[in-house]
Design a protein around this motif. Structure first.
Motif, PDB file in Angstrom:
ATOM      1  N   ILE A   1       0.832  -1.208   0.000  1.00 56.92           N
ATOM      2  CA  ILE A   1       0.000   0.000   0.000  1.00 56.92           C
ATOM      3  C   ILE A   1       0.863   1.254   0.000  1.00 56.92           C
ATOM      4  O   ILE A   1       0.569   2.236  -0.701  1.00 56.92           O
ATOM      5  CB  ILE A   1      -0.960  -0.028   1.199  1.00 56.92           C
ATOM      6  N   LYS A   2       1.958   1.242   0.728  1.00 53.88           N
ATOM      7  CA  LYS A   2       2.868   2.389   0.746  1.00 53.88           C
ATOM      8  C   LYS A   2       3.419   2.668  -0.650  1.00 53.88           C
ATOM      9  O   LYS A   2       3.473   3.815  -1.101  1.00 53.88           O
ATOM     10  CB  LYS A   2       4.007   2.106   1.729  1.00 53.88           C
ATOM     11  N   ILE A   3       3.820   1.613  -1.348  1.00 53.33           N
ATOM     12  CA  ILE A   3       4.384   1.768  -2.689  1.00 53.33           C
ATOM     13  C   ILE A   3       3.307   2.226  -3.671  1.00 53.33           C
ATOM     14  O   ILE A   3       3.531   3.130  -4.486  1.00 53.33           O
ATOM     15  CB  ILE A   3       5.023   0.441  -3.158  1.00 53.33           C
ATOM     16  N   LEU A   4       2.126   1.619  -3.610  1.00 58.79           N
ATOM     17  CA  LEU A   4       1.036   1.989  -4.507  1.00 58.79           C
ATOM     18  C   LEU A   4       0.663   3.459  -4.345  1.00 58.79           C
ATOM     19  O   LEU A   4       0.510   4.188  -5.339  1.00 58.79           O
ATOM     20  CB  LEU A   4      -0.179   1.105  -4.257  1.00 58.79           C
ATOM     21  N   VAL A   5       0.498   3.894  -3.108  1.00 56.23           N
ATOM     22  CA  VAL A   5       0.108   5.285  -2.851  1.00 56.23           C
ATOM     23  C   VAL A   5       1.168   6.243  -3.387  1.00 56.23           C
ATOM     24  O   VAL A   5       0.848   7.264  -4.012  1.00 56.23           O
ATOM     25  CB  VAL A   5      -0.131   5.504  -1.342  1.00 56.23           C
ATOM     26  N   ASN A   6       2.429   5.921  -3.174  1.00 55.35           N
ATOM     27  CA  ASN A   6       3.491   6.790  -3.692  1.00 55.35           C
ATOM     28  C   ASN A   6       3.473   6.842  -5.208  1.00 55.35           C
ATOM     29  O   ASN A   6       3.549   7.925  -5.813  1.00 55.35           O
ATOM     30  CB  ASN A   6       4.854   6.303  -3.203  1.00 55.35           C
ATOM     31  N   ALA A   7       3.373   5.679  -5.835  1.00 49.51           N
ATOM     32  CA  ALA A   7       3.422   5.613  -7.295  1.00 49.51           C
ATOM     33  C   ALA A   7       2.233   6.312  -7.944  1.00 49.51           C
ATOM     34  O   ALA A   7       2.342   6.847  -9.046  1.00 49.51           O
ATOM     35  CB  ALA A   7       3.496   4.156  -7.750  1.00 49.51           C
ATOM     36  N   LYS A   8       1.088   6.328  -7.256  1.00 48.48           N
ATOM     37  CA  LYS A   8      -0.123   6.948  -7.817  1.00 48.48           C
ATOM     38  C   LYS A   8      -0.231   8.433  -7.479  1.00 48.48           C
ATOM     39  O   LYS A   8      -0.651   9.237  -8.330  1.00 48.48           O
ATOM     40  CB  LYS A   8      -1.365   6.221  -7.301  1.00 48.48           C
ATOM     41  N   THR A   9       0.154   8.831  -6.259  1.00 46.76           N
ATOM     42  CA  THR A   9      -0.206  10.179  -5.788  1.00 46.76           C
ATOM     43  C   THR A   9       0.946  11.162  -5.684  1.00 46.76           C
ATOM     44  O   THR A   9       0.707  12.358  -5.553  1.00 46.76           O
ATOM     45  CB  THR A   9      -0.878  10.100  -4.393  1.00 46.76           C
ATOM     46  N   ASP A  10       2.201  10.702  -5.727  1.00 45.87           N
ATOM     47  CA  ASP A  10       3.312  11.645  -5.535  1.00 45.87           C
ATOM     48  C   ASP A  10       3.271  12.753  -6.583  1.00 45.87           C
ATOM     49  O   ASP A  10       3.323  13.936  -6.253  1.00 45.87           O
ATOM     50  CB  ASP A  10       4.656  10.902  -5.585  1.00 45.87           C
ATOM     51  N   ARG A  11       3.186  12.365  -7.858  1.00 42.05           N
ATOM     52  CA  ARG A  11       2.975  13.318  -8.953  1.00 42.05           C
ATOM     53  C   ARG A  11       2.153  12.602 -10.015  1.00 42.05           C
ATOM     54  O   ARG A  11       2.706  11.981 -10.922  1.00 42.05           O
ATOM     55  CB  ARG A  11       4.302  13.822  -9.539  1.00 42.05           C
ATOM     56  N   PRO A  12       0.840  12.661  -9.913  1.00 45.80           N
ATOM     57  CA  PRO A  12      -0.017  11.857 -10.786  1.00 45.80           C
ATOM     58  C   PRO A  12       0.139  12.157 -12.277  1.00 45.80           C
ATOM     59  O   PRO A  12      -0.147  11.293 -13.112  1.00 45.80           O
ATOM     60  CB  PRO A  12      -1.438  12.215 -10.322  1.00 45.80           C
TER      61      PRO A  12
ATOM     62  N   GLU B   1      -3.673   6.305 -19.891  1.00 45.28           N
ATOM     63  CA  GLU B   1      -2.701   7.016 -19.058  1.00 45.28           C
ATOM     64  C   GLU B   1      -3.472   8.182 -18.434  1.00 45.28           C
ATOM     65  O   GLU B   1      -3.584   9.255 -19.005  1.00 45.28           O
ATOM     66  CB  GLU B   1      -1.516   7.521 -19.887  1.00 45.28           C
ATOM     67  N   TYR B   2      -4.014   7.962 -17.234  1.00 40.04           N
ATOM     68  CA  TYR B   2      -4.916   8.938 -16.632  1.00 40.04           C
ATOM     69  C   TYR B   2      -4.239  10.281 -16.347  1.00 40.04           C
ATOM     70  O   TYR B   2      -4.814  11.344 -16.541  1.00 40.04           O
ATOM     71  CB  TYR B   2      -5.476   8.401 -15.312  1.00 40.04           C
ATOM     72  N   LEU B   3      -3.022  10.232 -15.798  1.00 39.41           N
ATOM     73  CA  LEU B   3      -2.313  11.446 -15.364  1.00 39.41           C
ATOM     74  C   LEU B   3      -3.140  12.224 -14.339  1.00 39.41           C
ATOM     75  O   LEU B   3      -3.144  13.449 -14.305  1.00 39.41           O
ATOM     76  CB  LEU B   3      -1.973  12.331 -16.567  1.00 39.41           C
ATOM     77  N   SER B   4      -3.855  11.466 -13.498  1.00 38.51           N
ATOM     78  CA  SER B   4      -4.732  12.058 -12.482  1.00 38.51           C
ATOM     79  C   SER B   4      -4.859  11.061 -11.336  1.00 38.51           C
ATOM     80  O   SER B   4      -4.226  10.007 -11.346  1.00 38.51           O
ATOM     81  CB  SER B   4      -6.107  12.344 -13.086  1.00 38.51           C
TER      82      SER B   4
ATOM     83  N   LEU C   1      12.033  -2.108 -14.556  1.00 34.08           N
ATOM     84  CA  LEU C   1      11.273  -3.067 -13.748  1.00 34.08           C
ATOM     85  C   LEU C   1      11.671  -2.935 -12.287  1.00 34.08           C
ATOM     86  O   LEU C   1      12.847  -2.753 -11.969  1.00 34.08           O
ATOM     87  CB  LEU C   1      11.528  -4.490 -14.246  1.00 34.08           C
ATOM     88  N   TYR C   2      10.687  -3.056 -11.405  1.00 29.74           N
ATOM     89  CA  TYR C   2      10.922  -2.864  -9.973  1.00 29.74           C
ATOM     90  C   TYR C   2      10.385  -4.039  -9.163  1.00 29.74           C
ATOM     91  O   TYR C   2       9.307  -4.564  -9.465  1.00 29.74           O
ATOM     92  CB  TYR C   2      10.216  -1.585  -9.490  1.00 29.74           C
ATOM     93  N   HIS C   3      11.136  -4.418  -8.141  1.00 24.11           N
ATOM     94  CA  HIS C   3      10.669  -5.387  -7.161  1.00 24.11           C
ATOM     95  C   HIS C   3      10.601  -4.661  -5.818  1.00 24.11           C
ATOM     96  O   HIS C   3      11.616  -4.174  -5.307  1.00 24.11           O
ATOM     97  CB  HIS C   3      11.628  -6.581  -7.077  1.00 24.11           C
ATOM     98  N   ASN C   4       9.413  -4.564  -5.264  1.00 17.21           N
ATOM     99  CA  ASN C   4       9.187  -3.922  -3.970  1.00 17.21           C
ATOM    100  C   ASN C   4       9.687  -2.481  -3.927  1.00 17.21           C
ATOM    101  O   ASN C   4      10.326  -2.033  -2.972  1.00 17.21           O
ATOM    102  CB  ASN C   4       9.836  -4.734  -2.844  1.00 17.21           C
ATOM    103  N   ALA C   5       9.399  -1.717  -4.991  1.00 19.47           N
ATOM    104  CA  ALA C   5       9.758  -0.304  -5.037  1.00 19.47           C
ATOM    105  C   ALA C   5       8.812   0.414  -5.990  1.00 19.47           C
ATOM    106  O   ALA C   5       8.215  -0.187  -6.878  1.00 19.47           O
ATOM    107  CB  ALA C   5      11.207  -0.121  -5.483  1.00 19.47           C
ATOM    108  N   SER C   6       8.695   1.718  -5.814  1.00 20.97           N
ATOM    109  CA  SER C   6       7.793   2.543  -6.610  1.00 20.97           C
ATOM    110  C   SER C   6       8.335   2.786  -8.014  1.00 20.97           C
ATOM    111  O   SER C   6       9.546   2.945  -8.215  1.00 20.97           O
ATOM    112  CB  SER C   6       7.591   3.891  -5.902  1.00 20.97           C
ATOM    113  N   THR C   7       7.425   2.878  -8.984  1.00 24.37           N
ATOM    114  CA  THR C   7       7.806   3.202 -10.361  1.00 24.37           C
ATOM    115  C   THR C   7       8.288   4.639 -10.514  1.00 24.37           C
ATOM    116  O   THR C   7       8.852   5.003 -11.548  1.00 24.37           O
ATOM    117  CB  THR C   7       6.608   3.003 -11.313  1.00 24.37           C
ATOM    118  N   ARG C   8       8.103   5.449  -9.501  1.00 24.60           N
ATOM    119  CA  ARG C   8       8.487   6.861  -9.569  1.00 24.60           C
ATOM    120  C   ARG C   8       9.997   7.067  -9.701  1.00 24.60           C
ATOM    121  O   ARG C   8      10.464   8.179  -9.955  1.00 24.60           O
ATOM    122  CB  ARG C   8       7.966   7.609  -8.333  1.00 24.60           C
ATOM    123  N   PHE C   9      10.789   6.011  -9.560  1.00 23.35           N
ATOM    124  CA  PHE C   9      12.242   6.158  -9.679  1.00 23.35           C
ATOM    125  C   PHE C   9      12.737   6.130 -11.123  1.00 23.35           C
ATOM    126  O   PHE C   9      13.933   6.312 -11.361  1.00 23.35           O
ATOM    127  CB  PHE C   9      12.948   5.065  -8.865  1.00 23.35           C
TER     128      PHE C   9
END
Length: 422
Positions: free
Chosen positions: A249-260, A318-321, A370-378
């Motif tokens: 949940i921490k990773i999902l929230v970061n990947a979705k909401t940090d900069r949508p 690609e929602y971007l929201s 590709l990421y294992h246990n990390a946000s796509t924001r990197f």
């Protein structure tokens, strides 16, 4: 309302010729000379920020009159702080290792002929981009440091801002060893100018489109100049049945909401049905807390509240929201199949405590990052230690992933002998 000046296509050809000539001069400058020029431009941007902001106000006025969305206006908007960030970015590029001249490999043949594989500039880069004035400074800095001339064609909505930035760059370059002609700006909203860029193979070595799906598609489908394709980001987070709930949940929230609104934000959650049934309440709380609207399949709608039924477009969107598509699966293979069908080969992540499952996901999923246990924001040049990037390539030839300075070079084979013949 400001009206963009008309630029004839034959004038664009003259600009391209000047860029080609300047590229020759630029290609043999030393690292120190290029770095000094970047520092000079950075200082000039800081000194001239007021003229940039005045031009930006005209663009914002035009945007308001045309009813641009808030997120779009935010990308277009400049401030003193943002201009100073341009300058800081140029200084950062100046500190990066210069790839030009690097000997990538070398060997000597049995006949004594010495072979060197050496990095050299691409030559002339055509950069086509949308309403992000920061790209004007960033792309120019990366091109110049890597020994390339650049032709900039920004979106019409940022025309005044881009022109003001380039005028400052030109004035600053006049005090350096880099010819100001190495940075060309096409000051028009005329689409014919963009089409002209697509076909000038004799002057332009590569086109780099940076923007939305329609822009990238237009360049890829119509250009006769080689294209370094920067892709849109329909990025997925796959939460496996053996995922740690708090971590997921921490990773999902970061990947979705940090900069949508950026290309490395998550757009789809693929979730194993076992995990969803076990942790649906925790997931629902997190989604509600962060104002995320769920577009889900039937299983997601049964497990989560207030789900908008997902259609075919949602899986590819690609929602971007703060919208999120949610797809439930019963196996890793089905998660990968979904990504294969709808992904854009940008960034994909798996959340799992099972190392073998993660390894299989990494091996079989086709994406630049590709990421294992990390946000796509990197997936970002700065975040991954590149220092800066000109875009994120989702193709497989020449460059893939964040494109830093080395991606703006090609190679030459240099042979040195003592009379060898074949």
């Amino acid at each position: 309302m400001t009206t963009a000046p008309a630029v004839k296509t034959n004038n664009i050809e003259e600009q391209a010729k000047k860029a080609r000539k300047a590229a020759k001069t630029l290609s043999i400058l030393t690292t120190e000379e290029k770095n000094e020029a970047l520092h000079t431009v950075a200082a000039a941007l800081e000194t001239g920020y007021e003229s940039i902001l005045a031009a930006n106000m005209a663009d914002l006025k035009n945007g308001k009159e045309k009813g641009f969305e808030e997120a779009y206006m935010d990308r277009l908007s400049l401030s003193k702080e943002r201009v100073y960030e341009f300058a800081a970015g140029l200084r950062q590029v100046a500190e990066l290792p210069d790839p030009v001249g690097d000997v990538m490999s070398e060997w000597t043949l049995d006949n004594g002929l010495k072979v060197e594989e050496v990095r050299v500039p691409l030559g002339v880069i055509g950069m086509i981009y949308e309403a992000r004035p920061n790209v004007t400074a960033d792309a120019a800095g990366l091109a110049l440091k890597s020994g390339n001339a650049i032709i900039l064609k920004g979106g019409s909505s940022a025309l005044n801002s881009n022109q003001a930035i380039v005028e400052i760059i030109h004035a600053a370059l006049g005090k350096t060893k880099i010819p100001k002609e190495a940075v060309q700006f096409i000051a028009t909203a005329d689409r014919e100018a963009t089409k002209k860029l697509f076909t000038m193979k004799e002057y332009i070595d590569v086109l780099i489109p940076r923007g939305g799906a329609s822009l990238i598609k237009a360049v890829v489908e119509n250009a006769t100049v080689p294209v370094l394709e920067t892709g849109v980001g329909n990025c997925h987070i796959y939460v496996d049945k053996e995922a740690d709930a708090e971590k997921a949940i921490k990773i999902l929230v970061n990947a979705k909401t940090d900069r949508p609104a950026v290309c490395n934000a998550a757009e789809t959650l693929i979730v194993h049905e076992v995990w969803l049934n076990q942790h649906k309440d925790l997931l629902a709380q997190a989604l509600k807390k962060h104002g995320i609207t769920v577009h889900g399949d039937v299983a997601a709608a049964k497990a989560l509240p207030d789900v908008v039924p997902a259609g075919e477009n949602d899986w590819a969107n690609e929602y971007l929201s703060l919208d999120l598509a949610v797809k439930t699966v019963d196996s890793l293979e089905k998660a990968i199949d979904h990504i294969d069908r709808y992904g854009t080969k940008h960034s994909e992540a798996i959340i799992t405590e099972n190392g073998e499952t993660a390894k299989k996901f990494m091996q079989l999923t086709d994406a630049a990052a590709l990421y294992h246990n990390a946000s796509t924001r990197f997936t970002d040049g700065g975040a991954l230690g590149f220092g800066a990037e000109i875009g994120i390539s989702t193709q497989k030839l020449h460059a893939r992933g964040p494109m830093g300075l080395p991606a703006l070079t090609t190679r030459k084979y240099l042979m040195s002998g003592n009379g060898q013949i074949r």
